[in-house]
Design a protein around this motif. Sequence first.
Motif, mmCIF file in Angstrom:
data_model
loop_
_atom_site.group_PDB
_atom_site.id
_atom_site.type_symbol
_atom_site.label_atom_id
_atom_site.label_comp_id
_atom_site.label_asym_id
_atom_site.label_seq_id
_atom_site.Cartn_x
_atom_site.Cartn_y
_atom_site.Cartn_z
ATOM 1 N N SER A 430 1.119 -1.324 -0.045
ATOM 2 C CA SER A 430 0.108 -0.138 -0.102
ATOM 3 C C SER A 430 0.903 1.159 0.043
ATOM 4 C CB SER A 430 -0.833 0.072 0.931
ATOM 5 O OG SER A 430 -1.691 -1.136 1.369
ATOM 6 N N ILE A 431 1.998 1.220 -0.819
ATOM 7 C CA ILE A 431 3.002 2.204 -1.021
ATOM 8 C C ILE A 431 2.248 3.404 -1.200
ATOM 9 C CG2 ILE A 431 4.929 3.062 -1.929
ATOM 10 C CD1 ILE A 431 5.357 0.777 -0.274
ATOM 11 N N SER A 432 2.562 4.625 -0.491
ATOM 12 C CA SER A 432 2.297 5.978 -0.782
ATOM 13 C C SER A 432 3.353 7.000 -0.988
ATOM 14 C CB SER A 432 1.353 6.414 0.077
ATOM 15 O OG SER A 432 2.109 6.635 1.493
ATOM 16 N N ILE A 433 3.512 7.853 -1.846
ATOM 17 C CA ILE A 433 4.473 8.774 -2.103
ATOM 18 C C ILE A 433 4.058 10.160 -1.665
ATOM 19 C CG2 ILE A 433 5.409 7.402 -3.957
ATOM 20 C CD1 ILE A 433 4.123 9.001 -5.965
ATOM 21 N N GLY A 434 5.071 11.068 -1.443
ATOM 22 C CA GLY A 434 4.725 12.351 -1.282
ATOM 23 C C GLY A 434 6.069 13.252 -0.616
ATOM 24 N N LYS A 435 6.905 12.433 0.289
ATOM 25 C CA LYS A 435 8.227 12.910 0.817
ATOM 26 C C LYS A 435 9.314 12.556 -0.030
ATOM 27 C CE LYS A 435 7.209 10.866 4.587
ATOM 28 N NZ LYS A 435 7.294 10.391 6.157
ATOM 29 N N SER A 447 10.980 -2.884 -7.433
ATOM 30 C CA SER A 447 9.602 -3.059 -8.023
ATOM 31 C C SER A 447 8.787 -2.610 -7.147
ATOM 32 C CB SER A 447 9.539 -4.642 -8.049
ATOM 33 O OG SER A 447 8.164 -5.144 -8.431
ATOM 34 N N LEU A 448 7.872 -1.719 -7.694
ATOM 35 C CA LEU A 448 6.610 -1.090 -7.215
ATOM 36 C C LEU A 448 5.391 -1.440 -7.716
ATOM 37 C CD1 LEU A 448 8.139 2.435 -6.663
ATOM 38 C CD2 LEU A 448 7.855 0.909 -4.787
ATOM 39 N N SER A 449 5.263 -2.483 -8.455
ATOM 40 C CA SER A 449 4.149 -2.991 -9.254
ATOM 41 C C SER A 449 2.956 -3.037 -8.201
ATOM 42 C CB SER A 449 4.224 -4.249 -9.995
ATOM 43 O OG SER A 449 4.581 -5.322 -9.335
ATOM 44 N N HIS A 450 2.024 -2.896 -8.772
ATOM 45 C CA HIS A 450 0.550 -3.131 -7.905
ATOM 46 C C HIS A 450 0.603 -2.343 -6.785
ATOM 47 C CE1 HIS A 450 0.795 -6.605 -10.743
ATOM 48 N NE2 HIS A 450 -0.643 -6.659 -10.639
ATOM 49 N N LEU A 470 7.088 -0.779 -12.722
ATOM 50 C CA LEU A 470 5.963 -0.006 -12.261
ATOM 51 C C LEU A 470 4.549 -0.436 -12.915
ATOM 52 C CD1 LEU A 470 7.721 3.458 -12.844
ATOM 53 C CD2 LEU A 470 7.308 2.485 -10.800
ATOM 54 N N SER A 471 4.680 -1.716 -13.024
ATOM 55 C CA SER A 471 3.484 -2.462 -13.753
ATOM 56 C C SER A 471 2.227 -2.449 -12.562
ATOM 57 C CB SER A 471 3.660 -3.862 -13.856
ATOM 58 O OG SER A 471 4.809 -4.090 -14.700
ATOM 59 N N LYS A 472 1.124 -1.797 -13.335
ATOM 60 C CA LYS A 472 -0.101 -1.765 -12.432
ATOM 61 C C LYS A 472 -0.010 -0.679 -11.282
ATOM 62 C CE LYS A 472 -4.415 -3.951 -11.526
ATOM 63 N NZ LYS A 472 -5.022 -5.402 -11.367
ATOM 64 N N ASN A 497 -1.108 -0.694 -17.200
ATOM 65 C CA ASN A 497 -1.371 0.695 -16.869
ATOM 66 C C ASN A 497 -2.355 1.212 -17.836
ATOM 67 O OD1 ASN A 497 0.336 1.744 -14.518
ATOM 68 N ND2 ASN A 497 1.875 0.752 -15.775
ATOM 69 N N SER A 498 -2.457 2.627 -17.939
ATOM 70 C CA SER A 498 -3.363 3.227 -18.735
ATOM 71 C C SER A 498 -2.414 4.156 -19.781
ATOM 72 C CB SER A 498 -4.348 4.132 -17.838
ATOM 73 O OG SER A 498 -4.860 3.063 -17.150
#
Length: 819
Positions: A430-435, A447-450, A470-472, A497-498
């Motif tokens: 449930s990785i989040s980014i911001g910092k 690997s940060l997929s899904h 960076l899949s999905k 991805n899209s």
Amino acid sequence: MRMLSTIWPVLISCLLLILLKAHGKEVGYCSTLTEHTKDLSNNNLTRIPSHLSNSIEYLDVSYNKISSIVHNDLSGLTHLCFLKVTHCGLQYISPDAFSSNSEMKILNISFNHLTVIPNLHLPQLRILDLSANLYPSYALPASFGNLSYLSILAISSKNATSVNVKDFVPLQNGRLKKIIFGDGTELQNYENGSFSQLRSLQEVVLKVTFCQRFDIFSDMIMDFDQTQTKKIQLVKLFPDQCTIKTDPFMAFKDLRVLSNLSIVDTWLNSSVMGKLFKNVWKSSFEETVFLNITYNEDTPDGFRLPKQNHTTNLRSFILDGVRHNQYHYPTFNMSMELVNKLTYLKFSGTGMNILPCNLISAIKSLQVLDLSNNLLNEGGFWWIGCSSHKVFPALRKLSLSHNRFNDLAEIAKNVNDMKFLDSLDLSFNSISIGKPCFWPPHLTELSLSHNNLGNNVFHYLSPYFQKIDLSKTGISVIPLNIISSFPRLTYLYLSFNSIQVIPEDLWAPMLVRLHIDQNAITFISQKSMEGFPKLRTLKAGRNPFSCDCDSFWFMTVYNKSLLSDWPQDYSCSTPPSFSGRRLETYEHGWLSCEPGLQAAVVLSVLSVVGVALAIIVYACDGIWYTKMLWVWIRVKRRGYKRADRLLNATFRYHAFISYSQHDSTWVGSQLVPELERSGLSLCVHERDFEPGKWIVDNIIHCVEDSYKSLFILSKHFVQSEWCNYELFFAQHRAISVNDDSLVFVLLEPIPTDSLPKKFLKLRTLLRRKTYLEWPAEERKQRVFWGNLKAILQTVNQSKILKDVAADIAEICPLVSVKE
């Protein structure tokens, strides 16, 4: 656990079925396209249909009511490579049932009611699944000795409880590499040497349950160790709730060849685990795997393994899927010195939420740690109670996928303590980014997929990364020039991805593998691929490709050997008429998609047509006809402009004819009769000059009384003094009244050098006046007379004509040079 155990008898064959049905991929020994497959499973068939196409390579008739297979059933399928007849109640296979199927390489007749192992004459057979039938014994027919290429055999029967040496004799000189034996029941008898004669064996899946006869288990293990077998998998080794008082693993310490042990779908008590590891530590096993086991603590202190006084060969330990029989955390008491030589450790699906502190630093040689599918987060993995020093001193690869990690910046900071870590897997969290993230330079794979990260994820990555997954991750747009921020990037995965477009400004000079499958890409352009000069593998299938000129380059020019999923995953999405059609079968014309080629073809066609028209015009005197038409048009247009000026004018003659006496024959025999027959009044000096009157006065009066002055030009004309006078007076009259009354008829070409000086004005006049040429051909003369008559018509006759085009002489020169 019981349901899982029923899968193993046909595990290999099922996997092959799934893989072989992948469109066009070569798996095992058969390569088949979708159009060469036929799935007739669950069709309530009582026999194999006889109308099947000879091109079929893959046939599945499982889950029907086919009780027998005889010669004619498959005689038409001469290219059959894969046959699956499972769950059909099959009872009989005739000896010649497969006589026409010499190309068959995979045969699956498991889960049927065969009471006799069939004679098989299939010289190319590689994989055979005979498991879950009703044979009373495992004795193989002598025909199996001819299965020279058989490499995988699955065989089991609940009615066969004994194994004899003679059972597998037909295969003792074969190439059998893998055997899947048993159906989960316990054997009553095993004759030593039964399996040791299979000298080429390399892998064994043993599905035999033991609870009392552990002597049989030991004999079988030792027999396998006498072959080339390196890997053995023990499925459902002990039945549930089995009380084991002896040591079933005593034979392990005498092993010399076996190096990989897997225990699958088995109930294990803590007391049995202790005995197992005590013998594993003394054996030749280098890897021990536990898959989907049920662990039960039947000892007060849980699992105990004290320090051993000898070295171990064990380098890899895998625990994947543990079901705890008690509702409390298991207790493990063992010396860490026993595992300090491990290089690979996997604890997956164990429910772990806190990593033991001593495990972090004790295994100094550990290079790969897989803690996937647990309940770990940042606090559980980097527990505050553990020292951050000497954390996994040799670790290179760490997998934390399918856990509960959240803060990417915190993870980036903590992995700086792992000085040799080069690969990190954070997929399915449930990785989040911001910092901001500060990654160590030695970490090259991430690997940060899904994880739902979005388009900004690229800004939180390290420029040192060489492999990024960076899949999905919710990416819809690849930011401009972002890939250039990773100069060392060699592997990039952007599947699921899209993404709609691959930007044309991407530049990744080191990229060798790119996955962009299952996005929203409609075409791949040549310019977008120019940014990957070292690309060796591209996976771009399952995108909604548009089968038009946008995809023309990719479909026709791009090197398909670089596409790992070509052609089965590439199909048209638009236009609707081509939806679902494979790109490899779509044919688009080069001409319709190449503007340069279109221009070349058009120019070529126009050139050919132009040349052809020029030849036709020249051959048919088209230039002359065109000039005559142009004169007529110009004369008619000009005549209308002067209509008002000439409305009240009256003339005695339509034309005064000026000609040389030497041309009088043509004038008298052709010109005058033709024009006067049309009602034109002509003034001819021989006939109409007044006798006794001065010649010059006659000329002036005739010119003034005529609507036009018609000059018959020839070589003789330019030599005549009187002709010069007539031309002079006619020109003077035309200037004085401001009209175009001069008409010239070129009777013959006049060489330039034949013009006397007194006729120099004639050249200037003719450059300003349109002239008519007398044609030699009769068909052209009709046009000549028509134009001349039109010019000479008067206003009173309501025919307003235009004489000449002012500059026509510049286009159609009058005077031709006589050679």
